[in-house]
Design a protein around this motif. Structure first.
Motif, PDB file in Angstrom:
ATOM      1  N   HIS A 124       5.118 -12.355 -15.041  1.00  0.00           N
ATOM      2  CA  HIS A 124       4.015 -11.578 -14.486  1.00  0.00           C
ATOM      3  C   HIS A 124       4.519 -10.160 -14.233  1.00  0.00           C
ATOM      4  CE1 HIS A 124      -0.057 -11.528 -12.898  1.00  0.00           C
ATOM      5  NE2 HIS A 124       0.351 -10.850 -11.830  1.00  0.00           N
ATOM      6  N   SER A 125       3.595  -9.227 -14.052  1.00  0.00           N
ATOM      7  CA  SER A 125       3.986  -7.852 -13.735  1.00  0.00           C
ATOM      8  C   SER A 125       2.941  -7.207 -12.839  1.00  0.00           C
ATOM      9  CB  SER A 125       4.180  -7.024 -15.009  1.00  0.00           C
ATOM     10  OG  SER A 125       3.021  -7.070 -15.827  1.00  0.00           O
ATOM     11  N   PHE A 126       3.406  -6.219 -12.083  1.00  0.00           N
ATOM     12  CA  PHE A 126       2.537  -5.515 -11.127  1.00  0.00           C
ATOM     13  C   PHE A 126       2.734  -4.003 -11.282  1.00  0.00           C
ATOM     14  CE2 PHE A 126       3.649  -9.553  -9.134  1.00  0.00           C
ATOM     15  CZ  PHE A 126       2.454 -10.005  -8.593  1.00  0.00           C
ATOM     16  N   LEU A 127       1.646  -3.255 -11.329  1.00  0.00           N
ATOM     17  CA  LEU A 127       1.667  -1.804 -11.182  1.00  0.00           C
ATOM     18  C   LEU A 127       1.047  -1.492  -9.825  1.00  0.00           C
ATOM     19  CD1 LEU A 127       2.046   1.119 -12.174  1.00  0.00           C
ATOM     20  CD2 LEU A 127      -0.197   0.938 -13.280  1.00  0.00           C
ATOM     21  N   VAL A 128       1.844  -0.963  -8.916  1.00  0.00           N
ATOM     22  CA  VAL A 128       1.385  -0.740  -7.537  1.00  0.00           C
ATOM     23  C   VAL A 128       0.705   0.625  -7.437  1.00  0.00           C
ATOM     24  CG1 VAL A 128       2.055  -0.640  -5.114  1.00  0.00           C
ATOM     25  CG2 VAL A 128       3.302  -2.135  -6.695  1.00  0.00           C
ATOM     26  N   LEU A 129      -0.535   0.660  -6.982  1.00  0.00           N
ATOM     27  CA  LEU A 129      -1.283   1.911  -6.885  1.00  0.00           C
ATOM     28  C   LEU A 129      -1.658   2.268  -5.455  1.00  0.00           C
ATOM     29  CD1 LEU A 129      -3.581   1.523 -10.042  1.00  0.00           C
ATOM     30  CD2 LEU A 129      -1.487   2.882  -9.786  1.00  0.00           C
ATOM     31  N   ASP A 130      -1.181   1.486  -4.488  1.00  0.00           N
ATOM     32  CA  ASP A 130      -1.396   1.807  -3.073  1.00  0.00           C
ATOM     33  C   ASP A 130      -0.243   1.194  -2.290  1.00  0.00           C
ATOM     34  OD1 ASP A 130      -2.237   1.956  -0.356  1.00  0.00           O
ATOM     35  OD2 ASP A 130      -4.336   2.041  -1.009  1.00  0.00           O
ATOM     36  N   ALA A 131       0.415   1.994  -1.476  1.00  0.00           N
ATOM     37  CA  ALA A 131       1.580   1.513  -0.724  1.00  0.00           C
ATOM     38  C   ALA A 131       1.228   0.351   0.199  1.00  0.00           C
ATOM     39  CB  ALA A 131       2.207   2.655   0.079  1.00  0.00           C
ATOM     40  N   LYS A 132      -0.047   0.259   0.624  1.00  0.00           N
ATOM     41  CA  LYS A 132      -0.462  -0.853   1.484  1.00  0.00           C
ATOM     42  C   LYS A 132      -0.288  -2.195   0.774  1.00  0.00           C
ATOM     43  CE  LYS A 132      -4.700   0.214   2.441  1.00  0.00           C
ATOM     44  NZ  LYS A 132      -4.918   1.416   1.587  1.00  0.00           N
ATOM     45  N   ASP A 133      -0.316  -2.169  -0.575  1.00  0.00           N
ATOM     46  CA  ASP A 133      -0.228  -3.416  -1.341  1.00  0.00           C
ATOM     47  C   ASP A 133       1.199  -3.903  -1.553  1.00  0.00           C
ATOM     48  OD1 ASP A 133      -2.995  -3.309  -1.630  1.00  0.00           O
ATOM     49  OD2 ASP A 133      -2.872  -2.228  -3.539  1.00  0.00           O
ATOM     50  N   PRO A 135       3.755  -5.026   0.386  1.00  0.00           N
ATOM     51  CA  PRO A 135       4.205  -6.310   0.944  1.00  0.00           C
ATOM     52  C   PRO A 135       3.640  -7.514   0.193  1.00  0.00           C
ATOM     53  CG  PRO A 135       3.669  -4.791   2.702  1.00  0.00           C
ATOM     54  CD  PRO A 135       3.198  -4.148   1.439  1.00  0.00           C
ATOM     55  N   GLN A 136       2.333  -7.479  -0.100  1.00  0.00           N
ATOM     56  CA  GLN A 136       1.735  -8.603  -0.817  1.00  0.00           C
ATOM     57  C   GLN A 136       2.334  -8.724  -2.218  1.00  0.00           C
ATOM     58  OE1 GLN A 136      -2.567  -8.701  -0.944  1.00  0.00           O
ATOM     59  NE2 GLN A 136      -2.597  -9.983  -2.775  1.00  0.00           N
ATOM     60  N   VAL A 137       2.487  -7.596  -2.906  1.00  0.00           N
ATOM     61  CA  VAL A 137       3.050  -7.616  -4.259  1.00  0.00           C
ATOM     62  C   VAL A 137       4.462  -8.177  -4.255  1.00  0.00           C
ATOM     63  CG1 VAL A 137       3.913  -6.129  -6.109  1.00  0.00           C
ATOM     64  CG2 VAL A 137       1.595  -5.800  -5.229  1.00  0.00           C
ATOM     65  N   MET A 138       5.284  -7.735  -3.311  1.00  0.00           N
ATOM     66  CA  MET A 138       6.671  -8.193  -3.290  1.00  0.00           C
ATOM     67  C   MET A 138       6.759  -9.683  -2.983  1.00  0.00           C
ATOM     68  SD  MET A 138       8.364  -5.591  -4.209  1.00  0.00           S
ATOM     69  CE  MET A 138      10.025  -6.138  -3.882  1.00  0.00           C
ATOM     70  N   LYS A 139       5.951 -10.160  -2.052  1.00  0.00           N
ATOM     71  CA  LYS A 139       5.957 -11.592  -1.741  1.00  0.00           C
ATOM     72  C   LYS A 139       5.515 -12.406  -2.959  1.00  0.00           C
ATOM     73  CE  LYS A 139       4.341 -12.720   2.454  1.00  0.00           C
ATOM     74  NZ  LYS A 139       3.520 -12.667   3.683  1.00  0.00           N
ATOM     75  N   GLU A 140       4.481 -11.933  -3.636  1.00  0.00           N
ATOM     76  CA  GLU A 140       4.003 -12.647  -4.810  1.00  0.00           C
ATOM     77  C   GLU A 140       5.019 -12.599  -5.941  1.00  0.00           C
ATOM     78  OE1 GLU A 140       0.131 -11.233  -5.877  1.00  0.00           O
ATOM     79  OE2 GLU A 140      -0.819 -11.960  -4.037  1.00  0.00           O
ATOM     80  N   ALA A 141       5.675 -11.458  -6.113  1.00  0.00           N
ATOM     81  CA  ALA A 141       6.665 -11.311  -7.182  1.00  0.00           C
ATOM     82  C   ALA A 141       7.791 -12.313  -7.012  1.00  0.00           C
ATOM     83  CB  ALA A 141       7.208  -9.881  -7.207  1.00  0.00           C
ATOM     84  N   PHE A 142       8.303 -12.444  -5.801  1.00  0.00           N
ATOM     85  CA  PHE A 142       9.411 -13.361  -5.568  1.00  0.00           C
ATOM     86  C   PHE A 142       8.960 -14.813  -5.685  1.00  0.00           C
ATOM     87  CE2 PHE A 142      11.655  -9.676  -4.449  1.00  0.00           C
ATOM     88  CZ  PHE A 142      12.996  -9.988  -4.361  1.00  0.00           C
ATOM     89  N   TYR A 143       7.765 -15.105  -5.231  1.00  0.00           N
ATOM     90  CA  TYR A 143       7.255 -16.470  -5.331  1.00  0.00           C
ATOM     91  C   TYR A 143       7.046 -16.858  -6.796  1.00  0.00           C
ATOM     92  CZ  TYR A 143       4.213 -20.523  -4.717  1.00  0.00           C
ATOM     93  OH  TYR A 143       3.657 -21.779  -4.775  1.00  0.00           O
TER      94      TYR A 143
END
Length: 579
Positions: A124-133, A135-143
């Motif tokens: 999976h991959s994530f492009l982060v476009l808001d710093a508020k996201d 924590p959620q992105v990092m938790k999901e990435a590791f999971y």
């Protein structure tokens, strides 16, 4: 907090202890935040080295390996390491800096669409476009990286998002309703497997890297013993059962044991546990295990029936399946089956090669190393002939002992992966066994070993060739050399196309190898020693093992050995080459 600070804080809260990270313009904010963290930051000398190091860290520990790079060339330099983790199901998270979000798609300086580039080789991959996201992105990435069938995840963070200031809240829920990594195991499937075993006269277990990923090695050994069924492993499954165990038939496939290949192909029931029927095991899949009913258990439903149809396909965690099977053991003797296996073992002994006393054979090097380390070292080869010899001639007894680039076969893997493994497990003896071609692809990581005081031992099996490709040239291309000779000497069927060095008779070069790896290592502050004769080998290995720090052995083997046995590409076990 800045987005960069939030990113690093999330890593800390997720339990990350080490980050392999190389700075750059679009990642400078992340590195400024890292400089204030208690996490260890290992600075590789090339982003590819960092990517392989993160993979090595994950392979030996089972933890998520973390690597970080800047945008553009920094990110693209990670691609081989990402693909390697994808092919071998290694839990890794790759964090990349990106140009400011307003500039994405405008071909600005050092911009690359790393999400698009890596889409086919990530879980999976994530492009982060808001710093508020974040924590959620990092938790999901590791999971995502660690659960189900593990794999690499890319998190791409534009520089303006790293600089954006927002309130930090780690207590945000994940949103992964689409993702179901833990398939529910139906206990009735255990009864179906038992029924197929009961109807079998020649069962065989085919165990892959999924056994090790699932932490199911103990359950596998218990199952094999309580049901009295022989076990072949894949290259990635080596160590899932001790290779000296009486039920072990070693590993199968193109360069695996002859008797292991015969057993897998002539059994009447093949229990495929955490394996994917890849081409280096099966050859032509239509000719593989044609006499057998097949049970295929895998956590990834896409693997069932992909390469080889299964009579019983089960999507489940293999540890759950083995645990259920072990609750009701069903031992039988299979006297005729084991008698046939014994005949194959006697006729085609493992670790058999013709001894040549005039130079240091690579097989002899690995056997001597295994003896002097008591079979307890972690072995991290590069890719090529030396990789296969390392798998064949070292006695493996526990999981995560052989760390190898199996699916991708990436040259340059060995040294940085060994570096990451040693960082993860500093109390283990970690030895990189490499070829002179593979070693040079990431030779710059000698600098990382010295500066970071990473005690990796290195053995180069130096034959002055791209050995595996040259072996194929010998076997299938009438010995014609197509740019596979690395040294200046073009002896050993090299058509005399180069200048012979001193001491070379044009067949086996006995002069000083090129390049001089010991002098190169010395330039990086690392001691080393050359080995030219069998008599020099044992004291040299003892010196290497006794050294308090990294040490390099350059063992000049000459080029006149092939990795055997060998199943020709597209062939089957009946066409195996043994001499």
């Amino acid at each position: 907090m800045k987005g960069s600070e939030i990113t690093i804080k999330c890593l800390e809260l997720l339990g990350v202890e080490v980050v392999f990270a190389y700075p750059g313009g679009q990642a400078i904010e992340l590195h400024q935040a890292l400089s204030k963290s208690k996490m260890r930051v290992v600075l590789p000398r090339h982003e590819q080295g960092g990517a392989f190091a993160a993979g090595g860290y994950a392979r030996i520990s089972g933890k998520v390996g973390v690597c970080m790079a800047t945008s553009g060339p920094g990110a693209t330099n990670l691609v081989s390491g990402i693909a390697d983790a994808y092919m071998d199901s290694i839990p890794t998270v790759f964090i990349t800096g990106q140009v400011p979000s307003s500039m994405i798609g405008k071909n600005v300086f050092q911009e690359t669409d790393i999400i698009g580039v890596t889409r086919p080789i990530v879980k999976h991959s994530f492009l982060v476009l808001d710093a508020k996201d974040i924590p959620q992105v990092m938790k999901e990435a590791f999971y995502l990286a660690a659960s189900g069938r593990p794999g690499p995840v890319v998190v791409d963070i534009p520089k303006n998002i790293q600089q954006q200031r927002v309130e930090f809240n780690f207590d945000v829920p994940m949103s992964l309703n689409y993702y179901h990594p833990d398939p529910v195991f139906d206990p009735a499937d255990a009864d179906r497997i038992r029924a197929m075993i009961a109807a079998s006269k020649r069962p065989c277990i085919y165990a892959g890297g999924g056994i090790i990923s699932a932490g199911a090695s103990a359950e596998l050994v218990k199952f094999a013993e309580s049901y009295n069924i022989p076990v072949v492993t894949t290259l990635m499954g080596i160590g899932a059962i001790p290779e000296k165990h009486p039920l072990s038939l070693r590993w199968l496939g193109m360069h695996g044991s002859v008797y292991g290949n015969y057993a897998a192909n002539e059994c009447d029931l093949l229990l495929a546990f955490g394996a994917r029927f890849d081409d280096r095991v099966t050859g032509n899949p239509q000719k593989f295990a044609t006499r057998a009913k097949i049970v295929h258990v895998d956590v990834d439903d896409s693997e069932i029936n992909k390469n080889k149809p299964a009579d019983l396909g089960i999507v489940a965690n293999i540890k759950d399946v083995l645990t259920a099977l072990n609750e009701k053991p069903m031992r039988r003797e299979y006297a005729d089956w084991f008698a046939r296996i014994a005949e194959w073992k006697a006729k085609y002994p493992y670790n058999s090669y013709k001894t040549k006393l005039n130079h240091v054979q690579p097989q002899f090097v690995i056997q001597t190393l295994s003896r002097l380390t008591g079979g307890n070292a972690v072995i991290v080869p590069g890719v090529g002939q030396h990789q296969m010899w390392a798998a064949q001639y070292y006695d493996y007894s526990f999981p995560r002992q052989l760390l190898t680039s199996g699916g991708l076969g990436a040259m340059g893997f060995g040294l940085p992966a060994a570096m990451g493994a040693k960082v993860a497990c500093p109390d283990k003896t970690v030895i990189n066994i490499d070829g002179d071609g593979s070693f040079q692809m990431n030779i710059q990581e000698l600098g990382t070993l010295f500066v970071e005081e990473i005690d990796v031992k290195m053995i180069i099996l130096n034959n002055q060739h791209l050995g595996m490709v040259a072996q194929w040239e010998d076997r299938f291309y009438n010995y014609n050399r197509g740019n596979t000779v690395l040294g200046r000497c073009k002896g050993a069927n090299g058509k005399g196309a180069g200048k012979h060095c001193d001491g070379c008779d044009g067949t086996i070069c006995t002069g000083l190898p090129y390049p001089d790896f010991v002098t190169i290592a010395s330039g990086y502050g690392i001691p080393g020693r050359r080995v030219f004769t069998r008599e020099e080998l044992e004291p040299a290995i003892e010196e290497m093992l006794a050294c308090d720090g990294p040490f390099l052995l350059d063992v000049y083997t000459g080029y006149d050995e092939h990795v055997l046995p060998m199943i020709p590409p597209g062939g089957d076990y009946t066409s195996i080459i043994m001499e």
